[in-house]
Scaffold this motif. Structure first.
Motif, PDB file in Angstrom:
ATOM      1  N   ASN A 129       0.886  -1.157   0.000  1.00 16.91           N
ATOM      2  CA  ASN A 129       0.000   0.000   0.000  1.00 16.91           C
ATOM      3  C   ASN A 129       0.928   1.212   0.000  1.00 16.91           C
ATOM      4  O   ASN A 129       1.705   1.402   0.940  1.00 16.91           O
ATOM      5  CB  ASN A 129      -0.881  -0.013   1.246  1.00 16.91           C
ATOM      6  N   ILE A 130       0.863   2.031  -1.041  1.00 15.91           N
ATOM      7  CA  ILE A 130       1.761   3.188  -1.142  1.00 15.91           C
ATOM      8  C   ILE A 130       0.988   4.502  -1.144  1.00 15.91           C
ATOM      9  O   ILE A 130       1.413   5.484  -1.752  1.00 15.91           O
ATOM     10  CB  ILE A 130       2.658   3.088  -2.397  1.00 15.91           C
ATOM     11  N   SER A 131      -0.144   4.543  -0.475  1.00 19.17           N
ATOM     12  CA  SER A 131      -0.982   5.740  -0.442  1.00 19.17           C
ATOM     13  C   SER A 131      -0.244   6.907   0.187  1.00 19.17           C
ATOM     14  O   SER A 131       0.579   6.738   1.084  1.00 19.17           O
ATOM     15  CB  SER A 131      -2.263   5.462   0.345  1.00 19.17           C
ATOM     16  N   GLU A 132      -0.542   8.123  -0.296  1.00 21.79           N
ATOM     17  CA  GLU A 132       0.122   9.328   0.175  1.00 21.79           C
ATOM     18  C   GLU A 132      -0.090   9.580   1.663  1.00 21.79           C
ATOM     19  O   GLU A 132       0.778  10.120   2.319  1.00 21.79           O
ATOM     20  CB  GLU A 132      -0.399  10.547  -0.587  1.00 21.79           C
ATOM     21  N   GLY A 133      -1.229   9.224   2.193  1.00 22.94           N
ATOM     22  CA  GLY A 133      -1.540   9.489   3.585  1.00 22.94           C
ATOM     23  C   GLY A 133      -0.752   8.654   4.580  1.00 22.94           C
ATOM     24  O   GLY A 133      -0.723   8.949   5.769  1.00 22.94           O
ATOM     25  N   ASN A 134      -0.085   7.603   4.113  1.00 24.36           N
ATOM     26  CA  ASN A 134       0.692   6.740   5.005  1.00 24.36           C
ATOM     27  C   ASN A 134       2.028   7.385   5.339  1.00 24.36           C
ATOM     28  O   ASN A 134       2.625   8.060   4.506  1.00 24.36           O
ATOM     29  CB  ASN A 134       0.964   5.378   4.350  1.00 24.36           C
ATOM     30  N   ALA A 135       2.524   7.138   6.539  1.00 26.73           N
ATOM     31  CA  ALA A 135       3.848   7.621   6.906  1.00 26.73           C
ATOM     32  C   ALA A 135       4.899   6.965   6.014  1.00 26.73           C
ATOM     33  O   ALA A 135       5.878   7.593   5.628  1.00 26.73           O
ATOM     34  CB  ALA A 135       4.129   7.327   8.378  1.00 26.73           C
ATOM     35  N   SER A 136       4.707   5.697   5.700  1.00 29.47           N
ATOM     36  CA  SER A 136       5.563   4.992   4.751  1.00 29.47           C
ATOM     37  C   SER A 136       4.730   3.885   4.129  1.00 29.47           C
ATOM     38  O   SER A 136       3.679   3.516   4.650  1.00 29.47           O
ATOM     39  CB  SER A 136       6.791   4.410   5.454  1.00 29.47           C
ATOM     40  N   CYS A 137       5.207   3.358   3.006  1.00 24.39           N
ATOM     41  CA  CYS A 137       4.442   2.282   2.375  1.00 24.39           C
ATOM     42  C   CYS A 137       4.531   1.032   3.257  1.00 24.39           C
ATOM     43  O   CYS A 137       5.484   0.863   4.005  1.00 24.39           O
ATOM     44  CB  CYS A 137       4.975   1.998   0.982  1.00 24.39           C
ATOM     45  N   TYR A 138       3.509   0.205   3.197  1.00 29.57           N
ATOM     46  CA  TYR A 138       3.581  -1.027   3.995  1.00 29.57           C
ATOM     47  C   TYR A 138       3.193  -2.225   3.151  1.00 29.57           C
ATOM     48  O   TYR A 138       2.423  -2.120   2.213  1.00 29.57           O
ATOM     49  CB  TYR A 138       2.757  -0.936   5.277  1.00 29.57           C
ATOM     50  N   GLN A 139       3.792  -3.348   3.501  1.00 30.09           N
ATOM     51  CA  GLN A 139       3.615  -4.581   2.751  1.00 30.09           C
ATOM     52  C   GLN A 139       2.295  -5.234   3.121  1.00 30.09           C
ATOM     53  O   GLN A 139       1.915  -5.251   4.287  1.00 30.09           O
ATOM     54  CB  GLN A 139       4.768  -5.531   3.056  1.00 30.09           C
ATOM     55  N   ILE A 140       1.626  -5.768   2.115  1.00 34.69           N
ATOM     56  CA  ILE A 140       0.373  -6.468   2.374  1.00 34.69           C
ATOM     57  C   ILE A 140       0.481  -7.943   2.023  1.00 34.69           C
ATOM     58  O   ILE A 140      -0.512  -8.652   2.047  1.00 34.69           O
ATOM     59  CB  ILE A 140      -0.809  -5.810   1.638  1.00 34.69           C
TER      60      ILE A 140
END
Length: 178
Positions: free
Chosen positions: A64-75
């Protein structure tokens, strides 16, 4: 009877039906990365909607690489691995990599449907909408970004949704997305 998404073509067709766009840049494409943007937006404390974005990588990761995330996270799915070092034993969590491009696309399609299209993810009651409207107006002197009119939908509990199937028909084939 449940019909699974079994091919990349079916996954891309589902993306097209749901309005999910591929926004991969040329550089990302050369690296074996694909980026998809959902028509759903998240809104946090900033009151500015950010689109949901997901990427699949040649290395086997789906994130998930959404702008609102502090960093991208693996799913990717995970597995527990026992490790021993210098007499100490402990468990670690490892991601299960998806090496096939087609399998990554199918996994992403199933993940998006399960987490963003099968349940009421972004329901807000009247009080929350009222607070958001007041806060947004206070800081921006305008109405809400999606307009001041709010469509009131009845609340659907998870218990109600558990018995429901979402069905999509593509080229005469029916797919149950549950």
């Amino acid at each position: 009877m449940s019909t699974e998404i079994r091919s990349a073509r079916e996954a891309m067709t589902i993306f097209k039906i749901l309005g999910i766009k591929e926004i991969t840049t040329e550089r990302q494409r050369k690296n074996g990365t694909q980026v998809f943007e959902l028509p759903i937006h998240q809104m946090w404390q900033t009151l500015s909607p950010k689109p949901l974005r997901f990427a699949t990588y040649k290395s086997g990761y789906v994130r998930n690489i959404s702008e609102g995330n502090a960093s991208c996270y693996q799913i990717n799915k995970t597995k527990k691995v026992s490790t021993r070092t210098s007499g100490y034993a402990y468990d670690t969590i490892e991601r299960i990599l998806i090496h096939s491009w087609e399998d990554r696309l199918i996994y992403l399609a199933k993940f998006i449907i399960k987490n963003y299209y099968q349940k009421p993810t972004y329901l807000m009651n009247d009080y929350v909408v009222k607070c958001l409207r007041e806060a947004y107006h206070k800081y921006n002197k305008t109405g809400l970004p999606w307009g001041d009119s709010v469509v009131h939908e009845p609340y659907i509990s998870k218990a109600t949704l558990d018995g429901c199937d979402i069905q999509v028909i593509i080229n005469g084939h029916r797919y149950n997305l549950s």
